[in-house]
Design a protein around this motif. Sequence first.
Motif, PDB file in Angstrom:
ATOM      1  N   GLU A 239       0.823  -1.211   0.000  1.00 25.44           N
ATOM      2  CA  GLU A 239       0.000   0.000   0.000  1.00 25.44           C
ATOM      3  C   GLU A 239       0.858   1.262   0.000  1.00 25.44           C
ATOM      4  O   GLU A 239       0.503   2.267  -0.610  1.00 25.44           O
ATOM      5  N   ILE A 240       1.975   1.212   0.694  1.00 24.42           N
ATOM      6  CA  ILE A 240       2.844   2.385   0.798  1.00 24.42           C
ATOM      7  C   ILE A 240       3.507   2.699  -0.534  1.00 24.42           C
ATOM      8  O   ILE A 240       3.559   3.852  -0.964  1.00 24.42           O
ATOM      9  N   LEU A 241       4.020   1.680  -1.182  1.00 25.25           N
ATOM     10  CA  LEU A 241       4.721   1.903  -2.439  1.00 25.25           C
ATOM     11  C   LEU A 241       3.750   2.218  -3.564  1.00 25.25           C
ATOM     12  O   LEU A 241       4.089   2.932  -4.495  1.00 25.25           O
ATOM     13  N   ASP A 242       2.510   1.673  -3.481  1.00 24.07           N
ATOM     14  CA  ASP A 242       1.413   2.026  -4.371  1.00 24.07           C
ATOM     15  C   ASP A 242       1.877   2.191  -5.817  1.00 24.07           C
ATOM     16  O   ASP A 242       1.724   3.235  -6.425  1.00 24.07           O
ATOM     17  N   ASP A 243       2.483   1.154  -6.327  1.00 19.14           N
ATOM     18  CA  ASP A 243       3.040   1.189  -7.673  1.00 19.14           C
ATOM     19  C   ASP A 243       2.433   0.067  -8.492  1.00 19.14           C
ATOM     20  O   ASP A 243       2.019  -0.952  -7.962  1.00 19.14           O
ATOM     21  N   VAL A 244       2.416   0.253  -9.811  1.00 16.64           N
ATOM     22  CA  VAL A 244       1.851  -0.774 -10.679  1.00 16.64           C
ATOM     23  C   VAL A 244       2.834  -1.920 -10.892  1.00 16.64           C
ATOM     24  O   VAL A 244       2.458  -2.980 -11.351  1.00 16.64           O
ATOM     25  N   ARG A 245       4.072  -1.705 -10.532  1.00 19.09           N
ATOM     26  CA  ARG A 245       5.073  -2.754 -10.706  1.00 19.09           C
ATOM     27  C   ARG A 245       4.971  -3.799  -9.605  1.00 19.09           C
ATOM     28  O   ARG A 245       4.445  -3.538  -8.526  1.00 19.09           O
ATOM     29  N   ASP A 246       5.535  -4.932  -9.886  1.00 18.29           N
ATOM     30  CA  ASP A 246       5.594  -6.021  -8.917  1.00 18.29           C
ATOM     31  C   ASP A 246       6.670  -5.714  -7.881  1.00 18.29           C
ATOM     32  O   ASP A 246       7.755  -5.248  -8.227  1.00 18.29           O
ATOM     33  N   LEU A 247       6.364  -5.973  -6.631  1.00 17.88           N
ATOM     34  CA  LEU A 247       7.331  -5.688  -5.568  1.00 17.88           C
ATOM     35  C   LEU A 247       8.583  -6.546  -5.666  1.00 17.88           C
ATOM     36  O   LEU A 247       9.618  -6.213  -5.092  1.00 17.88           O
ATOM     37  N   SER A 248       8.502  -7.642  -6.386  1.00 20.43           N
ATOM     38  CA  SER A 248       9.683  -8.502  -6.507  1.00 20.43           C
ATOM     39  C   SER A 248      10.770  -7.866  -7.369  1.00 20.43           C
ATOM     40  O   SER A 248      11.896  -8.347  -7.387  1.00 20.43           O
ATOM     41  N   THR A 249      10.446  -6.772  -8.059  1.00 25.13           N
ATOM     42  CA  THR A 249      11.475  -6.083  -8.847  1.00 25.13           C
ATOM     43  C   THR A 249      12.305  -5.139  -7.996  1.00 25.13           C
ATOM     44  O   THR A 249      13.283  -4.576  -8.475  1.00 25.13           O
ATOM     45  N   GLY A 250      11.911  -4.951  -6.745  1.00 18.40           N
ATOM     46  CA  GLY A 250      12.660  -4.083  -5.842  1.00 18.40           C
ATOM     47  C   GLY A 250      13.074  -4.821  -4.589  1.00 18.40           C
ATOM     48  O   GLY A 250      12.779  -6.003  -4.409  1.00 18.40           O
ATOM     49  N   HIS A 251      13.762  -4.105  -3.708  1.00 19.60           N
ATOM     50  CA  HIS A 251      14.197  -4.704  -2.449  1.00 19.60           C
ATOM     51  C   HIS A 251      14.325  -3.622  -1.381  1.00 19.60           C
ATOM     52  O   HIS A 251      14.333  -2.430  -1.685  1.00 19.60           O
ATOM     53  N   PHE A 252      14.412  -4.058  -0.129  1.00 17.30           N
ATOM     54  CA  PHE A 252      14.568  -3.125   0.974  1.00 17.30           C
ATOM     55  C   PHE A 252      15.921  -2.442   0.866  1.00 17.30           C
ATOM     56  O   PHE A 252      16.922  -3.058   0.541  1.00 17.30           O
ATOM     57  N   GLY A 253      15.940  -1.145   1.199  1.00 18.91           N
ATOM     58  CA  GLY A 253      17.163  -0.372   1.139  1.00 18.91           C
ATOM     59  C   GLY A 253      17.919  -0.388   2.461  1.00 18.91           C
ATOM     60  O   GLY A 253      17.445  -0.917   3.471  1.00 18.91           O
ATOM     61  N   TYR A 254      19.088   0.236   2.441  1.00 17.86           N
ATOM     62  CA  TYR A 254      19.947   0.193   3.625  1.00 17.86           C
ATOM     63  C   TYR A 254      19.363   0.980   4.798  1.00 17.86           C
ATOM     64  O   TYR A 254      19.617   0.647   5.960  1.00 17.86           O
TER      65      TYR A 254
END
Length: 164
Positions: free
Chosen positions: A123-138
């Motif tokens: 809900e926070i990222l609210d993007d049309v992309r799949d979350l598996s294309t990103g990762h948690f940052g430092y």
Amino acid sequence: MVLLLLCVTVMHLVTLALLLIATLEKSWWVWSDSEVTDLWYKCFHDNTTDEWLCATNEIDWLHSIQALMVLSVVLSSISFLVFVGQLFTLSTGGLFYLTGLCQTFSGFAAFAACLIFTFRRKEILDDVRDLSTGHFGYCFIMAWVCVPLLLLSGVLYVHLRKKQ
């Protein structure tokens, strides 16, 4: 005892620095090398101008995380100021209860913020992309590292006695 006091003080300052970096720096979620999301902005790198272009995030869950992280920083800062004050005013043999309580609540606030981001990132990222294309940052990882350090230092302050 002086060594323990010094270690707890250094741990408190390091944790406070990590908490500030985790709150203010931009890397809670990384989509790619050129696009990141943090607590305050969603940014992407424009290669033509070689600048970061950012837009604010107006999501309710993110506002609660922002508030909790700022609360955590404020409580940890107050805890350190109270600790310094208690060093000079506390009677010999006294315990640093107020310092430990503030530090422990700071840890709980950071814990709640990290949990909300972990479980509500879709809900926070609210993007049309799949979350598996990103990762948690430092910064997200640093916030999680701060949680046990804040809680540990809070417990240590409660058991720390003032010696001469």
